[in-house]
Design an enzyme around this catalytic site. Structure first.
Site, mmCIF file in Angstrom:
data_model
loop_
_atom_site.group_PDB
_atom_site.id
_atom_site.type_symbol
_atom_site.label_atom_id
_atom_site.label_comp_id
_atom_site.label_asym_id
_atom_site.label_seq_id
_atom_site.Cartn_x
_atom_site.Cartn_y
_atom_site.Cartn_z
ATOM 1 C CB CYS A 188 -0.922 0.007 1.208
ATOM 2 S SG CYS A 188 -0.055 0.238 2.778
ATOM 3 C CB CYS B 117 -3.601 -12.113 5.655
ATOM 4 S SG CYS B 117 -3.733 -13.590 4.630
ATOM 5 C CB CYS C 255 -5.152 -15.535 1.116
ATOM 6 S SG CYS C 255 -4.478 -14.660 -0.281
ATOM 7 N N GLY D 293 8.758 10.182 13.151
ATOM 8 C CA GLY D 293 8.356 8.837 12.710
ATOM 9 C C GLY D 293 8.035 8.795 11.226
ATOM 10 C CG ASN D 294 8.473 10.016 6.912
ATOM 11 O OD1 ASN D 294 8.289 11.205 6.688
ATOM 12 N ND2 ASN D 294 8.566 9.098 5.940
ATOM 13 C CB ALA E 235 -6.320 -13.017 -8.543
ATOM 14 C CG MET F 160 -5.393 -17.476 -7.816
ATOM 15 S SD MET F 160 -6.504 -16.728 -9.005
ATOM 16 C CE MET F 160 -7.619 -18.082 -9.327
ATOM 17 C CB SER G 17 -15.053 -22.739 -7.598
ATOM 18 O OG SER G 17 -15.395 -21.586 -6.933
ATOM 19 C CD GLU H 299 -16.176 -18.227 -7.981
ATOM 20 O OE1 GLU H 299 -16.552 -19.251 -8.578
ATOM 21 O OE2 GLU H 299 -16.305 -17.085 -8.435
HETATM 22 C C1 LIG Z 1 -1.276 3.656 8.911
HETATM 23 C C2 LIG Z 1 -1.442 4.683 9.961
HETATM 24 C C3 LIG Z 1 -2.402 4.495 10.936
HETATM 25 C C4 LIG Z 1 -2.572 5.451 11.931
HETATM 26 N N1 LIG Z 1 -3.546 5.262 12.851
HETATM 27 C C5 LIG Z 1 -3.764 6.211 13.790
HETATM 28 C C6 LIG Z 1 -4.794 6.069 14.741
HETATM 29 O O1 LIG Z 1 -5.509 5.072 14.759
HETATM 30 N N2 LIG Z 1 -4.975 7.069 15.637
HETATM 31 C C7 LIG Z 1 -4.179 8.186 15.646
HETATM 32 O O2 LIG Z 1 -4.373 9.060 16.485
HETATM 33 N N3 LIG Z 1 -3.203 8.336 14.768
HETATM 34 C C8 LIG Z 1 -2.980 7.384 13.841
HETATM 35 N N4 LIG Z 1 -1.992 7.568 12.919
HETATM 36 C C9 LIG Z 1 -1.263 8.825 12.923
HETATM 37 C C10 LIG Z 1 0.033 8.751 13.671
HETATM 38 O O3 LIG Z 1 -0.178 8.525 15.014
HETATM 39 C C11 LIG Z 1 0.737 10.054 13.479
HETATM 40 O O4 LIG Z 1 1.044 10.164 12.109
HETATM 41 C C12 LIG Z 1 2.012 10.134 14.261
HETATM 42 O O5 LIG Z 1 1.771 10.152 15.618
HETATM 43 C C13 LIG Z 1 2.828 11.315 13.870
HETATM 44 O O6 LIG Z 1 4.089 11.191 14.476
HETATM 45 P P1 LIG Z 1 5.409 11.120 13.617
HETATM 46 O O7 LIG Z 1 6.526 11.091 14.552
HETATM 47 O O8 LIG Z 1 5.361 10.028 12.643
HETATM 48 O O9 LIG Z 1 5.296 12.506 12.881
HETATM 49 P P2 LIG Z 1 6.002 12.985 11.560
HETATM 50 O O10 LIG Z 1 5.293 12.444 10.377
HETATM 51 O O11 LIG Z 1 7.441 12.740 11.629
HETATM 52 O O12 LIG Z 1 5.686 14.535 11.659
HETATM 53 C C14 LIG Z 1 4.375 14.975 11.563
HETATM 54 C C15 LIG Z 1 4.247 16.489 11.737
HETATM 55 O O13 LIG Z 1 4.445 16.846 13.087
HETATM 56 C C16 LIG Z 1 5.441 17.846 13.200
HETATM 57 N N5 LIG Z 1 6.199 17.547 14.400
HETATM 58 C C17 LIG Z 1 6.602 16.319 14.794
HETATM 59 N N6 LIG Z 1 7.221 16.407 15.983
HETATM 60 C C18 LIG Z 1 7.218 17.694 16.325
HETATM 61 C C19 LIG Z 1 7.719 18.411 17.439
HETATM 62 N N7 LIG Z 1 8.331 17.807 18.425
HETATM 63 N N8 LIG Z 1 7.547 19.739 17.456
HETATM 64 C C20 LIG Z 1 6.926 20.384 16.468
HETATM 65 N N9 LIG Z 1 6.436 19.767 15.394
HETATM 66 C C21 LIG Z 1 6.579 18.441 15.330
HETATM 67 C C22 LIG Z 1 6.270 17.752 11.966
HETATM 68 O O14 LIG Z 1 6.820 18.989 11.616
HETATM 69 C C23 LIG Z 1 5.245 17.266 10.934
HETATM 70 O O15 LIG Z 1 4.602 18.373 10.368
HETATM 71 C C24 LIG Z 1 -1.785 6.620 11.931
HETATM 72 C C25 LIG Z 1 -0.815 6.805 10.947
HETATM 73 C C26 LIG Z 1 -0.645 5.853 9.967
HETATM 74 C C27 LIG Z 1 0.383 6.066 8.908
HETATM 75 S S1 FES Z 2 -2.493 -12.052 1.477
HETATM 76 FE FE1 FES Z 2 -1.994 -13.399 3.073
HETATM 77 S S2 FES Z 2 -1.627 -15.229 2.040
HETATM 78 FE FE2 FES Z 2 -2.372 -13.919 0.482
HETATM 79 S S1 FES Z 3 3.391 -1.422 1.951
HETATM 80 FE FE1 FES Z 3 1.592 -1.422 3.167
HETATM 81 S S2 FES Z 3 2.419 -0.882 5.080
HETATM 82 FE FE2 FES Z 3 4.071 -0.624 3.786
#
Ligand SMILES: Cc1cc2nc3c(=O)[nH]c(=O)nc-3n(C[C@H](O)[C@H](O)[C@H](O)COP(=O)(O)OP(=O)(O)OC[C@H]3O[C@@H](n4cnc5c(N)ncnc54)[C@H](O)[C@@H]3O)c2cc1C
Ligand code: FES
Ligand code: FES
Length: 1341
Positions: A53, A158, A160, A271-272, A809, A1050, A1092, A1273
């Site tokens: 994804c 998953c 499947c 954490g990005n 698939a 598949m 199937s 199926e």
């Molecule tokens: C698949 C997925 C599922 C998620 N599910 C949930 C969920 O269920 N509930 C929920 O609440 N969240 C959820 N999140 C969100 C996630 O919790 C936040 O994206 C995360 O906490 C951000 O933290 P990071 O360190 O990755 O931030 P980064 O992506 O590194 O930064 C995010 C932003 O915050 C700013 N920033 C970060 N740290 C600081 C700091 N110390 N001071 C000033 N600015 C700062 C950065 O400049 C940037 O703009 C999900 C995210 C993903 C990708």
């Molecule tokens: S996606 Fe888990 S076995 Fe196919």
């Molecule tokens: S490819 Fe789906 S979590 Fe990274």
């Protein structure tokens, strides 16, 4: 010091140093835009880690990162999503990928072996990710509990297996968790439920006794060089410069502050997990990124007498662990906020996300539905903020969160830490969340509530309520709180509070996210839950003498959550079957081990060829419009872009014809949906192609009418022809004779295939004689071969299509793949270079369509004894903008509309609606899951009208004795009836129904429902010519055998079963037999692997080829009966006997005459019944799948492991269809749901807590190989037993409010639909806005 960082920003890039699987990587040109996933796959050629994804939502890319912590001298291991991890974050870290865990060359790891042996790997695309999540858990905790495993796998999807086998495989790492180790009173844990069967006596799907032991001493050690580096190297700022971005990583807070003031617009990357998806999906470019992960102040934790200060950089996992420790060490009254946060942290994201995401990141990202902000705000938490202007403390409240993703923080300000206070005596904090899936899903609505009672009494001293998900940011119900502060905590005050809340927390009817009524209802029901919880607290404290009424306590009791041992029952092979003969035995999927080690090769794992280009599609952004201009000039200027392919470039046929309807490959004059492919950009890399695609400018002129919904299509008579009709008996007359007649309708939403491997292909032009070699992921290679040949204007014999395996698939890789492959072939033809196309998840979901949304309108005539004598049903499907297979889908609907019932007068009409949405296509079940849900809904309506159980009405109307379907095909339903009665017995249906009724009497806000649903499913293609199959079997001189056939692997295990067939026929062990790939130049003119029917047809063809070979060998064997296989083969070679044979199977001559409305469209029927019990929370619409029992008649199973895997996987996919998977379209036809973040498929938390599967014993089937039956199926529809169990539970609560009789519950039965259908006092309070008086956010298509 600062100068160092600022200078670093300008100087040349540093070397990035990290380790992968014990090997040092020194990257001299680290590009901040490069994620670890593409780096390891493309640069290091470690392709075991998969792309599913790209947004952190599926876990396919999971790897383990290990880091040495200088202060604590500890090595931390954590799982991460490589797709979101910038390589620049890895300086000094060690990465372990699936390849580093184990391999077949040296030693496989127990974590790989156990998932494989337990049949937890079907298509295998999710398997490396699963392996890595589990491996990381074991590295941290070699003796995990089942809860630990559930938590570790919560972020891995998953599509499947249905997860049960994965859990069973990994359960073997737990101590005393397995069945028969968990003996109560010396009895087997399953025994009491199993009506006298003892699981110790039954055969098991895999042998738990010969598993490799887990030996932690064998693991890769953390590279000592990295410890040295951390301990001895001078800590200095680093900068990495890429093509468009610069990454700066300072080491001190001072530097960080200076940098932020120099580059105020540069985000901090911790954490990005927010900034990464933003850059990727919204194409936002940040020239500078600041990574403060080496600034120790951001990770400092300080405990004071007032509370705890947590560094803003700490990951959510670290915080979870920390709060867990603090909670166990402090008095309970001080830890209210901590516990509320802990509760949130258990469900926030998946483990991989929590491992990366930081607390500060979550706060500053200011998501409207952040899991933490409402709790932090309610708990009076503060942040400590630093900038060049100094340090300040800011309260986290409604003044801080000011808009979508916006806070009052200034661009140069940094959150250093978060202060979470201890709670005071008499102060209580609670968190509430409702999400589309219990785990790994952002909440729909979330709330943090805090109350402080005055002087140990029940007077509200202070109250704060914060919500997320009901506005653009975290909001406060301050007014409501202020109004009731000073009043006692009682029902009357709460009554006022609900009314005040309704006025204060407003959500306009067209609010983004939709679900307005539901979301508003949640704001009230959360408060009600809080009220009850506090009432209970006051009672415990002896402040209040009021007890919560017993039946009300269900509002605050959690669902049961313990996974219980499940049971799989199948027949052992007949006594006397030779040990070498694997048919009927539960053998492991033949590629399971290589899938678990990451060695299994999928299309995108094929190494790049010299000069290879990558292709990205450009799609229409308008639903129906004239194409005025396609401006490719800017795209051609993007570095690396080679060409842009438009319709004008196609040398041959520009469209593809299916069931007589043309479909353009690339739009030339007009577009008819958002997502239609207009052109394609080819470039040297994926990134460049993507940038090129974004630079193409298309000018449109909108056309009208634009049709999106089935209703609009009906009004405009926008249909694909032909419509179909079938009638048995005389419905008109029968309605007149019926005691009662009812009318109704039900909608079934569409479904996205969500195969884990997106559409992938690689076209290699062989310059000589216009030959093309095509590697791709398709269920129908012959069709793709023909499409490419037609498109390029060359004969089919120049195109060879090769398919090794598919990462899932489910019908989605039959026709749609051929369109994309044909466009890729045009690009290869035009450029003369190999071209690869792998769709990103979002594009795949947008372009390729899915299951047809369906509307069923019915009129039913029935007698007072429950006998249905007439049914008249019209099915309308939303086919989208092209015909594709839609007419075949609506035909199959009519052929299955009777399901298992003999309705003497039955009339069906079906229509495929042409709309301006992306074209829908085949999906497991091919219309049957939709049409049968309609059938079961009217059966349910009849029962509700009569006030009797639905199962009784089902039974009364079921076929009995040799019967004929409404299209006059004769069949014997004996085994269907056996499945029905055995399911009743094995599931203890009657006892459990009584228990559910008793439960419902005692629980006002939680209800249990139970339902049993049958299926009769026709196997094979009604188009007789598609039932043929061919095979080619070679025996080599060393005795090894290569089998080729037309079936596609598949995940469904066709190659495993074919290997078993060849093994039985040639009387040799399976280890001598290999199946390499399916290719059109080895076995031509193949039929799709669908319906199937793959093993039925191809198994027979292989059997035919093997018998031919054995006949040829017969004289040699007779002459030397004691000889060995190798010896006979050598002899045969020297005697010049051909050791290669083709096999052919003509298949059934099936057909359906739609003029006469009769025929024999199916070879035979697969039968089954499932019984499911659920518990619902009437206040939130949430539900838990408590137990499912499935009994299937699949004849004599060729491979019980594989077949049970298909049953479980299809059931869970069906459960997804009917209860949670919801595609959402805007009013202008734009698909919102383009990834796992928005579209939820079942995860491990959705598996029924007890999940039993039984294969009907003693069943024979003369119509298929070795008396087996097709199974891919049919079971998907049985997932509807979850839907009907939910409906049963909803009707129980409705009855309590005096609402009896039929009611509509559309599919999927999401929390929103369940909650609104329960129609309780809170939903009743929400003012209803007249439909049509506003523009909704999403439409019902
Ligand atoms: C698949 C997925 C599922 C998620 N599910 C949930 C969920 O269920 N509930 C929920 O609440 N969240 C959820 N999140 C969100 C996630 O919790 C936040 O994206 C995360 O906490 C951000 O933290 P990071 O360190 O990755 O931030 P980064 O992506 O590194 O930064 C995010 C932003 O915050 C700013 N920033 C970060 N740290 C600081 C700091 N110390 N001071 C000033 N600015 C700062 C950065 O400049 C940037 O703009 C999900 C995210 C993903 C990708
Ligand atoms: S996606 Fe888990 S076995 Fe196919
Ligand atoms: S490819 Fe789906 S979590 Fe990274």
């Amino acid at each position: 010091m600062f100068k160092t960082a600022a200078m670093a920003a300008k100087e040349k890039s540093e070397y990035l140093v990290f380790f992968v699987n014990g090997r040092k990587v020194v990257e001299r040109n680290a590009d901040p835009e490069t994620m670890l996933l593409s780096y390891i796959r493309e640069k290091l050629r470690l392709t075991g880690t998969k792309y599913g994804c790209g947004g952190g939502g599926c876990g396919a890319c999971t790897v383990m990162v290990s880091q040495y912590q200088r202060q604590s001298k500890r090595i931390l291991h954590f799982s991460v999503n490589a797709c979101l991890l910038p390589i620049c974050l890895l300086h000094g870290a060690a990465v372990t990928t699936v390849e580093g865990v184990g391999n077949t060359k040296n030693r496989i790891h127990p974590v790989q072996e156990r998932i494989a042996k337990a049949n937890g790997s079907q298509c295998g695309f999710c398997t490396p990710g699963m392996v890595m999540s589990m491996y990381t858990l074991l590295r941290n905790n070699p003796e995990p509990t089942m809860e630990d495993i559930m938590e570790a796998l919560g972020g891995n999807l998953c599509r499947c297996t249905g997860y049960r086998p994965i859990l069973d495989g990994y359960k073997t790492f737990c101590v005393a968790e397995n069945c028969c180790q968990d003996k109560r009173n010396g009895e087997c844990c399953l025994k009491e439920e199993m009506s006298g069967q003892d699981c110790e006596n039954g055969p098991e799907l895999f042998n738990k006794d010969d598993l490799l032991p887990l030996d932690p001493t064998q693991e890769l050690i953390f590279p000592p060089e990295l410890i040295m580096m951390a301990e001895t190297q001078e800590q200095k700022s680093l900068a990495f410069r890429g093509e468009r971005m610069t990454w700066i990583s300072p080491v001190s807070l001072e530097e960080l502050v200076q940098l932020k003031s120099s580059f105020p617009k540069a985000p901090l990357v911790i954490g990005n997990t927010n900034i990464g998806p933003e850059i990727k999906f919204k194409a936002i470019l940040h020239p500078v990124l600041i990574s403060p992960t080496r600034v120790s102040e951001l990770y400092r934790v300080t405990q004071t007498t007032e509370g705890i200060s947590i560094g803003a950089g700490c990951s959510l996992s670290v915080i979870k662990e920390l709060l867990g420790m603090v909670v166990s060490s402090l008095p309970e009254e001080k830890t209210e906020i901590f516990r509320a946060l802990l509760q949130q942290l258990r469900n926030l994201g998946g483990q991989q996300i929590r491992n990366m995401a930081s607390l500060g990141g979550n706060i500053v990202s200011a998501f409207p539905n952040s899991d933490l902000n409402p709790i932090l705000a309610a708990g009076n938490c503060t942040i400590s903020v630093l900038s060049q202007g100094g340090r300040k403390e800011i309260a986290l409240n409604e003044n801080f969160f000011v808009g979508f993703g916006k806070t009052t923080l200034k661009p140069d300000e940094i959150v250093v830490s978060v202060f979470i206070p201890h709670s005071k005596r008499g102060e209580f904090v609670r968190a509430f969340r409702q999400a589309p899936r219990q785990e790994n899903a952002f909440p729909t609505v979330i709330s943090g509530m805090r109350v402080q009672f005055r002087d140990g009494g029940n007077i509200i001293e202070d109250l704060s309520i914060f919500y997320g998900g009901v506005g653009p940011c975290t909001i406060s119900a301050r007014k409501t709180c202020q109004e009731i502060i000073g009043r006692p905590w009682n029902e009357e005050v709460m009554g006022d509070a609900y009314r005040l809340l309704l006025d204060e927390i407003l959500l306009p009817p067209s609010a983004p996210g939709g679900m307005v009524e539901f979301r508003r209802a949640l704001t009230l029901s959360f408060l009600f839950k809080f009220y009850l919880q506090m009432l209970q607290k006051l009672r415990e404290m002896d402040v209040s003498l009021v007890d919560i009424p017993g039946e009300f306590s269900s509002a605050i009791r959690p669902f049961p959550g313990k996974i219980e041992p499940s049971y799989q029952e199948f027949q052992e092979v007949a006594q006397g079957q030779p040990g070498q003969d694997p048919v009927g035995r539960p053998t492991m999927h033949r590629s399971a081990i290589s899938q678990a080690t990451g060695e299994a090769v999928y299309c995108d794992d094929i190494p790049r060829t010299e000069g290879e280009l990558f292709m990205v599609m450009v799609t229409s952004t308008r639903p129906y419009a004239k194409l005025i201009n396609i401006d490719i000039s800017e795209a051609l200027k993007v570095p690396g872009v080679e060409d842009v392919i438009t319709a004008k470039d196609i040398p041959g046929k520009k469209f593809r014809t299916f069931t007589g309807i043309d479909e353009e490959l690339l739009a030339e004059n007009e577009v008819s949906c958002v997502g239609q492919i207009v052109c394609a950009v080819v470039a040297d890399t994926r990134q460049h192609a993507k940038r090129g695609a974004a630079a193409v400018k298309i000018t449109y002129e909108d056309l009208h009418p634009q049709i999106f919904t089935i209703e609009e299509a009906i009004e405009k008579k926008s249909f694909f022809k032909p419509e179909r009709k079938i009638e048995k008996g005389n419905t008109k007359e029968a309605f007149e004779k019926a005691d009662q007649v009812l009318e109704g309708e039900i909608r079934i939403g569409g479904q996205e295939h969500f195969y884990m491997e997106t559409q992938s292909m690689l076209v290699i032009p062989i310059q000589e004689e216009k030959e093309y070699k095509v590697y791709l992921s398709t269920q129908h290679p012959t069709y793709t071969q023909e499409s490419i040949a037609e498109t390029l204007g060359i004969p089919s014999n120049r195109v060879s299509c090769h398919v090794k395996r598919l990462g899932g698939a489910f019908g989605g890789k039959v026709t749609k793949t051929s369109v994309i492959a044909s466009i890729t072939a045009v690009a290869a033809w035009k450029t003369g270079r190999a071209v690869r196309c792998v769709l990103e998840r979002g594009d795949d979901m947008l372009i390729t369509g899915g299951r047809h949304p369906t509307l069923g309108r019915y009129k039913i005539g029935f007698m007072n004894n429950g006998r249905i004598i007439a049914a008249d049903v019209h099915y309308y499907t939303n086919a989208g903008n092209t015909g594709d297979e839609s007419v075949l889908v609506i035909e199959k609907m009519l052929l299955h509309m009777d399901n298992s019932y003999n309705i003497p007068n039955l009339r069906g009409l079906s229509t495929a609606c042409r709309t301006n949405l992306p074209s829908n296509t085949a999906f497991r079940g091919f219309g049957v899951p939709q049409c049968m849900l309609v059938t079961e809904s009217w059966i349910n309506d009849v029962a509700m009208k009569l006030g009797c159980s639905t199962e009784k009405v089902r039974e009364i109307n079921m076929y009995n004795g040799v019967s004929r379907t409404h299209y006059k095909q004769e069949f014997d339903p004996h085994n269907l009836l056996r499945c029905w009665s055995e399911c009743q017995e094995k599931a203890s249906f009657f006892n459990r129904r009584i228990a559910a009724e008793e439960f419902n009497k005692q629980n006002r806000w939680k209800k249990r429902g139970i339902a049993m649903v049958p299926i009769k499913y026709g196997i094979a293609f009604a188009e007789g010519f598609l039932n043929q199959a061919a095979a080619l079997v070679h025996i080599y001189k060393d005795g090894s055998v290569l089998v080729s056939h037309g079936g596609i692997e598949m995940g469904q295990g066709i190659h495993t079963k074919i290997q078993q067939v060849a093994s039985r026929e040639l009387k040799i062990p399976p280890s001598l037999i290999h199946i390499s790939e399916t290719s059109t130049n080895v076995v031509p003119n193949t039929c799709p692997s669908a319906a199937s029917y793959g093993t039925d047809a191809n198994g027979m063809a292989v059997k035919d080829a093997c018998r031919t070979l054995l006949q040829r060998l017969e004289p040699i064997i007779s002459e030397n009966p004691k000889g060995t296989w190798q010896k006979w083969i050598t002899t045969a070679f020297f005697q010049k006997i051909s050791l290669s044979a083709t096999g052919f199977y003509r298949g059934f001559d099936l057909c359906m005459d739609w003029e006469k409305e009769e025929g024999r469209p199916y070879a035979y029927f697969t039968y089954g019944v499932s019984c499911t019990e659920v518990e619902i929370d009437c206040l939130t619409g949430d539900h838990k799948n408590i137990r499912a029992d499935i009994i299937m008649d699949i004849g004599r199973s060729i491979n019980p492991s594989v077949d049970i895997g298909q049953i479980e996987g299809a059931f869970v996919q069906g459960l997804g269809l009917y209860t949670m998977e919801e595609l959402k379209f805007s009013p202008s036809g734009v698909l919102y749901t383009r990834g796992p973040a928005q579209y939820k498929i079942p995860a491990v938390c959705d598996v029924p807590l007890k999940f039993n599967v039984y294969l009907l014993a003693g069943s024979q089937n003369p119509h298929a190989i070795y008396s087996s039956k097709g199974i891919g199926e049919p079971v998907l529809f049985l997932g509807s037993s979850v839907f009907f169990a939910i409906k049963d539970a909803v009707s129980a609560t409705r009855k309590e409010h005096g609402l009896s009789g039929p009611f509509t519950l559309n599919s999927p039965a999401t929390a929103e639909k369940i909650c609104l259908a329960c129609s309780d006092c809170f939903t009743q309070m929400i003012p209803v806005v007249e439909p049509g008086s506003f523009c909704p956010w999403a439409i019902n298509v």
